[in-house]
Design a protein around this motif. Structure first.
Motif, PDB file in Angstrom:
ATOM      1  N   ALA A 173       0.840  -1.194   0.000  1.00  0.00           N
ATOM      2  CA  ALA A 173       0.000   0.000   0.000  1.00  0.00           C
ATOM      3  C   ALA A 173       0.874   1.244   0.000  1.00  0.00           C
ATOM      4  N   ALA A 180      -3.723   0.435  -2.082  1.00  0.00           N
ATOM      5  CA  ALA A 180      -3.629  -1.029  -2.092  1.00  0.00           C
ATOM      6  C   ALA A 180      -4.587  -1.602  -3.133  1.00  0.00           C
ATOM      7  N   LEU A 210      -5.871  -6.327  -0.670  1.00  0.00           N
ATOM      8  CA  LEU A 210      -6.327  -5.819   0.621  1.00  0.00           C
ATOM      9  C   LEU A 210      -7.387  -6.739   1.214  1.00  0.00           C
TER      10      LEU A 210
END
Length: 202
Positions: A40, A55, A60
């Protein structure tokens, strides 16, 4: 909150997701998990949130599915903060706690605190770990200038002012440590996850 993961996602702009959680301890644990499990641009913990920017959604989602909120994050670095306990509000905190000023010092130096997140000003770390029964209200009228290095309490948080600024926290004392230095990595001495203990400077 979402199932066992105990977070509520809120979209923030084109590339960020805000994850709402129960408290600062959970936010820090989730942020530490995401920092090591997902690529990220930024992961920023707050009092009850974690902002994840940049991200990939699939990555994620996979990282969140692997998060166990019952698992504590690894211990961060330990910083000892030497304090001269001569703050303007030391006596008022003693009155609120129903103890002597000496006992305020003893209680404050007995705490094992953790930097939950930074906010308000660069390097201003909100330190969690103050018991609920020791919570103190902010000043009714904030000061127009609080000196850099001032050690303070508000609610269930402790903090050290990194620079001179206005502020309404109750002042216990002062330290000579440099809390923010843009030439340092990271610039904040008390970055999120850092363990903090205060000791009385003699």
């Amino acid at each position: 909150m979402t199932g066992p993961a105990a977070y509520h996602p809120v979209a923030c702009g084109p590339s960020a997701l805000l994850l709402e959680v129960a408290d600062a301890v959970t936010a820090l644990a989730l942020a530490e998990h995401l920092r090591v499990t997902v690529d990220a641009t930024d992961v920023v913990p707050g009092a009850r949130t974690v902002l994840v920017d940049g991200a990939a959604p699939a990555a994620l989602g996979a990282a969140l599915s692997r998060w166990d909120p019952a698992v504590d994050p690894p211990d961060g670095p330990l910083v000892e903060v030497p304090v001269v306990y001569d703050g303007a509000d030391l006596a008022s905190v003693a009155e609120l706690w129903g103890c002597t000023t000496r006992e305020v010092v003893e209680r404050h130096t007995s705490l094992a605190l953790v930097s939950a997140f930074c906010g308000f000003a660069p390097g201003f770390a909100y330190l969690s770990g103050l018991p609920e029964e020791w919570a103190v209200p902010r000043l009714d009228s904030p000061r127009t200038r609080v000196p850099a290095g001032s050690v303070a309490l508000a609610g269930t948080w402790s903090a050290v002012y990194p620079t001179a600024s206005p502020g309404g926290w109750r002042l216990l004392g002062r330290t000579d440590l440099t809390l923010w230095d843009h030439r340092r990595t990271p610039p904040a001495l008390l970055a999120p996850g850092t363990r903090v203990v205060f000791r009385e400077a003699r």
